[in-house]
Design a protein around this motif. Structure first.
Motif, PDB file in Angstrom:
ATOM      1  N   ILE A  44       0.851  -1.189   0.000  1.00 20.30           N
ATOM      2  CA  ILE A  44       0.000   0.000   0.000  1.00 20.30           C
ATOM      3  C   ILE A  44       0.886   1.237   0.000  1.00 20.30           C
ATOM      4  O   ILE A  44       1.795   1.355   0.826  1.00 20.30           O
ATOM      5  CB  ILE A  44      -0.921   0.028   1.249  1.00 20.30           C
ATOM      6  CG1 ILE A  44      -1.740  -1.262   1.366  1.00 20.30           C
ATOM      7  CG2 ILE A  44      -1.811   1.258   1.235  1.00 20.30           C
ATOM      8  CD1 ILE A  44      -2.662  -1.531   0.215  1.00 20.30           C
TER       9      ILE A  44
ATOM     10  N   GLU B 202     -10.568  -3.128  -2.332  1.00 20.27           N
ATOM     11  CA  GLU B 202      -9.114  -3.238  -2.204  1.00 20.27           C
ATOM     12  C   GLU B 202      -8.513  -1.847  -2.046  1.00 20.27           C
ATOM     13  O   GLU B 202      -8.802  -0.938  -2.804  1.00 20.27           O
ATOM     14  CB  GLU B 202      -8.537  -3.922  -3.448  1.00 20.27           C
ATOM     15  CG  GLU B 202      -7.104  -4.312  -3.280  1.00 20.27           C
ATOM     16  CD  GLU B 202      -6.599  -5.118  -4.459  1.00 20.27           C
ATOM     17  OE1 GLU B 202      -5.372  -5.297  -4.532  1.00 20.27           O
ATOM     18  OE2 GLU B 202      -7.407  -5.552  -5.297  1.00 20.27           O
TER      19      GLU B 202
ATOM     20  N   ALA C 218      -5.727   1.023  -2.171  1.00 21.48           N
ATOM     21  CA  ALA C 218      -4.607   1.380  -3.037  1.00 21.48           C
ATOM     22  C   ALA C 218      -3.605   2.275  -2.330  1.00 21.48           C
ATOM     23  O   ALA C 218      -2.401   2.139  -2.525  1.00 21.48           O
ATOM     24  CB  ALA C 218      -5.099   2.074  -4.299  1.00 21.48           C
TER      25      ALA C 218
ATOM     26  N   GLU D 175      -9.363   3.840  -2.916  1.00 24.94           N
ATOM     27  CA  GLU D 175      -9.674   2.495  -3.400  1.00 24.94           C
ATOM     28  C   GLU D 175      -8.908   2.180  -4.682  1.00 24.94           C
ATOM     29  O   GLU D 175      -8.731   3.028  -5.550  1.00 24.94           O
ATOM     30  CB  GLU D 175     -11.177   2.381  -3.685  1.00 24.94           C
ATOM     31  CG  GLU D 175     -11.612   1.027  -4.164  1.00 24.94           C
ATOM     32  CD  GLU D 175     -13.097   0.953  -4.436  1.00 24.94           C
ATOM     33  OE1 GLU D 175     -13.574  -0.154  -4.700  1.00 24.94           O
ATOM     34  OE2 GLU D 175     -13.776   1.984  -4.391  1.00 24.94           O
ATOM     35  N   ARG D 176      -8.442   0.937  -4.789  1.00 21.12           N
ATOM     36  CA  ARG D 176      -7.803   0.481  -6.022  1.00 21.12           C
ATOM     37  C   ARG D 176      -8.890   0.346  -7.084  1.00 21.12           C
ATOM     38  O   ARG D 176      -9.989  -0.119  -6.813  1.00 21.12           O
ATOM     39  CB  ARG D 176      -7.119  -0.868  -5.807  1.00 21.12           C
ATOM     40  CG  ARG D 176      -6.292  -1.310  -7.005  1.00 21.12           C
ATOM     41  CD  ARG D 176      -5.443  -2.521  -6.717  1.00 21.12           C
ATOM     42  NE  ARG D 176      -4.655  -2.466  -5.511  1.00 21.12           N
ATOM     43  CZ  ARG D 176      -3.474  -1.872  -5.363  1.00 21.12           C
ATOM     44  NH1 ARG D 176      -2.931  -1.252  -6.390  1.00 21.12           N
ATOM     45  NH2 ARG D 176      -2.824  -1.890  -4.226  1.00 21.12           N
TER      46      ARG D 176
END
Length: 90
Positions: free
Chosen positions: A6, A36, A38, A55-56
């Motif tokens: 991260i 997920e 980010a 967020e990814r």
């Protein structure tokens, strides 16, 4: 700085132990939501640490190898080799 995959942006005044603890907690929170993580940005405001998380992107690249559409993570070794050997024609 990268912690457990991260990207972390932080201000001075936050210890590495605090950073690791916050990142682990954010990963757990996002995982429970089915998302997920980010990146995390940590800022000090008075006596508190403010956490901003990103967020990814759920977007995945789909490729066509030998007529089949799929994401790269699902290709067998032969299709991965074909993808690797491709030449870009510009």
């Amino acid at each position: 700085m990268i912690i457990d995959g991260i990207k972390v942006i932080t201000e001075a005044g936050i210890t590495e132990a605090e950073i690791r603890s916050i990142v682990q907690e954010e990963i757990r929170l996002w995982h429970r939501q089915g998302k997920e993580l980010a990146g995390v940005q940590l800022m000090v405001e008075g006596e508190e640490i403010v956490v901003k998380a990103v967020e990814r992107s759920p977007i995945k690249r789909v490729r066509r190898i030998t007529g089949y559409l799929s994401t790269e993570d699902r290709f067998n070794s032969a299709k991965q080799a074909e993808l690797f050997d491709r030449q870009a024609h510009i």
